[in-house]
Every structure is written in C-alpha cells, then in structure tokens.
Design an enzyme around this catalytic site. Structure first.
Site, PDB file in Angstrom:
ATOM      1  N   SER A 256     -23.722  -3.261  65.124  1.00 57.83           N
ATOM      2  CA  SER A 256     -22.909  -2.015  64.507  1.00 57.83           C
ATOM      3  C   SER A 256     -23.734  -1.024  65.444  1.00 57.83           C
ATOM      4  CB  SER A 256     -23.415  -1.859  63.264  1.00 57.83           C
ATOM      5  OG  SER A 256     -23.197  -0.462  62.994  1.00 57.83           O
TER       6      SER A 256
ATOM      7  N   TYR B 169     -29.061  -1.144  55.914  1.00 61.37           N
ATOM      8  CA  TYR B 169     -27.852  -1.663  56.922  1.00 61.37           C
ATOM      9  C   TYR B 169     -28.159  -1.708  58.257  1.00 61.37           C
ATOM     10  CZ  TYR B 169     -23.439  -2.458  58.897  1.00 61.37           C
ATOM     11  OH  TYR B 169     -22.185  -2.654  59.650  1.00 61.37           O
TER      12      TYR B 169
HETATM   13  N1  LIG Z   1     -16.161  -1.749  59.285  1.00 63.01           N
HETATM   14  C1  LIG Z   1     -16.741  -1.199  60.052  1.00 63.01           C
HETATM   15  O1  LIG Z   1     -16.904  -0.162  60.211  1.00 63.01           O
HETATM   16  C2  LIG Z   1     -18.172  -1.826  60.807  1.00 63.01           C
HETATM   17  C3  LIG Z   1     -18.817  -1.259  61.596  1.00 63.01           C
HETATM   18  C4  LIG Z   1     -19.843  -1.918  62.228  1.00 63.01           C
HETATM   19  C5  LIG Z   1     -20.046  -3.507  61.949  1.00 63.01           C
HETATM   20  N2  LIG Z   1     -19.211  -3.889  60.951  1.00 63.01           N
HETATM   21  C6  LIG Z   1     -19.729  -5.285  60.725  1.00 63.01           C
HETATM   22  O2  LIG Z   1     -18.592  -6.195  60.813  1.00 63.01           O
HETATM   23  C7  LIG Z   1     -18.425  -7.253  60.227  1.00 63.01           C
HETATM   24  C8  LIG Z   1     -17.099  -7.542  59.360  1.00 63.01           C
HETATM   25  O3  LIG Z   1     -16.849  -6.299  58.672  1.00 63.01           O
HETATM   26  P1  LIG Z   1     -15.473  -6.007  57.879  1.00 63.01           P
HETATM   27  O4  LIG Z   1     -15.547  -4.094  58.100  1.00 63.01           O
HETATM   28  O5  LIG Z   1     -14.392  -6.439  58.558  1.00 63.01           O
HETATM   29  O6  LIG Z   1     -15.893  -6.467  56.420  1.00 63.01           O
HETATM   30  P2  LIG Z   1     -15.042  -6.830  55.351  1.00 63.01           P
HETATM   31  O7  LIG Z   1     -15.571  -6.734  54.149  1.00 63.01           O
HETATM   32  O8  LIG Z   1     -13.739  -6.487  55.439  1.00 63.01           O
HETATM   33  O9  LIG Z   1     -15.006  -8.659  55.785  1.00 63.01           O
HETATM   34  C9  LIG Z   1     -16.254  -9.342  55.584  1.00 63.01           C
HETATM   35  C10 LIG Z   1     -15.826 -10.622  55.101  1.00 63.01           C
HETATM   36  O10 LIG Z   1     -17.273 -11.406  55.230  1.00 63.01           O
HETATM   37  C11 LIG Z   1     -17.034 -11.996  53.916  1.00 63.01           C
HETATM   38  N3  LIG Z   1     -18.494 -12.603  53.525  1.00 63.01           N
HETATM   39  C12 LIG Z   1     -19.236 -11.763  52.831  1.00 63.01           C
HETATM   40  N4  LIG Z   1     -20.337 -12.418  52.580  1.00 63.01           N
HETATM   41  C13 LIG Z   1     -20.302 -13.573  53.112  1.00 63.01           C
HETATM   42  C14 LIG Z   1     -20.903 -14.901  53.287  1.00 63.01           C
HETATM   43  N5  LIG Z   1     -22.309 -14.813  52.576  1.00 63.01           N
HETATM   44  N6  LIG Z   1     -20.574 -15.884  53.702  1.00 63.01           N
HETATM   45  C15 LIG Z   1     -19.448 -15.926  54.280  1.00 63.01           C
HETATM   46  N7  LIG Z   1     -18.541 -14.977  54.370  1.00 63.01           N
HETATM   47  C16 LIG Z   1     -18.991 -13.587  53.679  1.00 63.01           C
HETATM   48  C17 LIG Z   1     -16.387 -11.321  53.049  1.00 63.01           C
HETATM   49  O11 LIG Z   1     -15.791 -12.167  52.181  1.00 63.01           O
HETATM   50  C18 LIG Z   1     -15.522 -10.737  53.764  1.00 63.01           C
HETATM   51  O12 LIG Z   1     -14.073 -11.397  53.919  1.00 63.01           O
HETATM   52  C19 LIG Z   1     -19.661  -7.047  59.324  1.00 63.01           C
HETATM   53  O13 LIG Z   1     -20.642  -7.882  59.748  1.00 63.01           O
HETATM   54  C20 LIG Z   1     -20.068  -5.341  59.435  1.00 63.01           C
HETATM   55  O14 LIG Z   1     -21.223  -5.322  58.877  1.00 63.01           O
HETATM   56  C21 LIG Z   1     -18.167  -3.293  60.485  1.00 63.01           C
END
Ligand SMILES: NC(=O)c1ccc[n+]([C@@H]2O[C@H](COP(=O)([O-])OP(=O)(O)OC[C@H]3O[C@@H](n4cnc5c(N)ncnc54)[C@H](O)[C@@H]3O)[C@@H](O)[C@H]2O)c1
Length: 257
Positions: A141, A154
């Site tokens: 991130s 985080y």
């Molecule tokens: N959305 C943002 O702004 C953003 C920014 C930077 C990084 N990220 C990273 O991107 C990734 C995805 O984020 P997102 O925004 O799509 O989130 P989201 O919550 O929409 O999706 C995350 C998915 O991961 C699954 N998950 C959680 N714990 C798990 C586990 N232990 N085993 C298997 N699956 C699991 C959840 O059930 C969910 O379906 C994350 O690593 C997040 O930190 C997101």
C-alpha cells in the site's frame, strides 16, 4: 489475451480489488483460483467469471492457516499441475495510533496482512521453483511509503510486505520467478467503506480528506489496481523485478498545496 493458459491464484478475491483482478485475469485467458474466507462472496466471483465466459474455481481457505494454504496448493496442483501466478491480495484494515491499538488487534492484522503473504508464498513457491517460472504479486500500500494519520499498524504490515517482496525477489530470481508489489492509494472498496464507517465520527469528512491527498481528487477504482496486477502478471513485465508499482492517484509522490 495476455494470460492464455495461465493458472492464477488470487487470495481474498471474493471482494474489492481481488474480485476485480480475478475478473480481469480471467478475461485475459487465465484460469483463476478464487480464494477467500467468505464462501458466498468467493462463489459470486466465480459465477461472474463464468457468466463472462471465463474459467475459475473457488477454494475456501484462510491465508493465516498453514493447513488451509497447503490444501489450497494441493488442490491447484492436483487439478492443473502448475501455478503460474500468485497474487497475495487478502488483507484487512486498521485505523488507530500505536497507543490506540490493542495487542490482540496488532497480532490479528499482522497475521492476515503479513503472515497471509508468507504462507501462500511458502507453499506455492516450491512448485514455481520446480517449474523454473512464476510470478508473485504482493499487496502492499502507499501507506508503506508515506506517513498517514492513525494508520500505524496497517502501515507497518504493508511496509513489511514491501520489504519481504524485495527479499523474496533476490532469493527466487535464479528460478525465473518475478516478485513485485502493488502500492495502491485509497481505492473505493468494501474495505474502505467499512473502516470509514467504523473509525470516523464523520465518514463524509474523512472521505473528503482522502480525496484531497490524492492528486486525482478522487478515490481509485478496483479496476485501476486490477489493470496494474494484469501488467505485472503478463510477459510485458518481464523486466520488473522486486519493484513497487504505485497506483495511487499521486498520493505518494505528489502533494496538494
Ligand atoms: N482499498 C484500498 O484503498 C486499499 C489500498 C491499499 C491496499 N489495499 C489492500 O488491497 C487488498 C484488498 O483490499 P480490498 O480493498 O479489495 O478489500 P476487501 O475487504 O474488499 O477484500 C478483501 C478480501 O479479503 C478476504 N480476506 C480477509 N481475510 C482473509 C483471510 N484470512 N484469508 C482469505 N481471505 C481473506 C475478505 O473476505 C475479502 O473478500 C488488501 O490487502 C488491502 O490492504 C487496499
């Protein structure tokens, strides 16, 4: 069709960025193994891929549990005999300063965001080493690079993922395995919706602040990150090794005066 014949495992692909990437990879010819702890959402991703004419299967499993990850690896190897792409995407959020984070929460977020990258890599990489080919994408991130208000835990997890990516690349380069990281800014997904609701008295004000720190003036879309992941997964990125790829609307290197 940039991923024809490729077998891709995407953790946490029942929602948000993972789901968008699963759809994108499948639209480019990959068979996608959708992994999530949420069965309904994972199956929905697979259904959507199939409705669009793509190939996918779902594997229910928790990326923090060695048994689940070993079973996932075995499932893919038995069914397909190889794994070309691993996208370590699953992750959870946390809002708070160090003095606000409880020790059990620290362990939980570290577990999902860091151990959840280590474990799938640990069990899948040996197959890539044997194949002498592979592509790993780790979800970091822009919080790994810039200090953000109340994102201590985080940010620590995402910094660890970035450091891990570079170390893994050095270890696995001799096996023709590329390891890169994606560093998104704020992307509008359920993850962001949830933390805005749970951690801020005024989510509207919080979202306005986020929009302001991105030069784009808006949040990103899951598809923006999916396109970046597609590039890293494709042969077009064959010279990208151990690199952070920023998809952040300018949040890391720009500054709104
Ligand atoms: N959305 C943002 O702004 C953003 C920014 C930077 C990084 N990220 C990273 O991107 C990734 C995805 O984020 P997102 O925004 O799509 O989130 P989201 O919550 O929409 O999706 C995350 C998915 O991961 C699954 N998950 C959680 N714990 C798990 C586990 N232990 N085993 C298997 N699956 C699991 C959840 O059930 C969910 O379906 C994350 O690593 C997040 O930190 C997101």
């Amino acid at each position: 069709m940039r991923l024809t014949g490729k077998i891709a495992v995407i953790t946490g692909s029942g929602s948000g960025i993972g789901r968008a990437t699963a759809l994108r990879f499948a639209s480019e010819g990959a068979h996608v193994i959708v992994n999530d702890i949420n069965q309904k959402h994972g199956e929905e991703t697979v259904e959507e891929i199939k409705q669009n004419g793509g190939n996918a299967s779902f594997f229910l499993g928790d990326v923090t549990k060695p048994d689940d990850v070993q079973a996932l690896t075995q499932f893919v190897m038995e069914k397909h005999g190889k794994i070309d792409i691993l996208f370590n995407n699953a992750g959870i959020s946390n809002v708070g300063r160090v003095d606000e984070v409880e020790p059990d929460v620290w362990d939980k977020v570290m577990n999902v965001n860091v151990k959840g990258v280590y474990l799938p890599s640990k069990y899948i990489v040996p197959h890539m080493m044997e194949q002498k080919s592979g592509c790993i994408i780790n979800m970091s991130s822009c919080a790994a690079e810039i200090g953000l208000l109340r994102r201590a835990l985080y940010s620590a997890t995402k910094g660890a993922v970035l450091a891990l990516t570079k170390a893994m690349q050095v270890d696995y380069a001799p096996y023709n395995i590329r390891v890169n990281a994606i560093l998104p800014g704020t992307i509008f997904t359920p993850f962001v919706e949830n933390y805005l609701k749970s951690a801020y008295d005024d989510p509207t004000e919080a979202i306005a602040g986020i929009k302001k720190r991105q030069l784009s003036g808006d949040l990103g879309k899951p598809e923006d990150v999916a396109n970046a992941a597609l590039f890293l997964a494709s042969d077009e990125a064959s010279f990208m090794m151990g690199s952070p790829l920023y998809i952040d609307g300018g949040a890391t290197f720009g500054k709104n005066a």
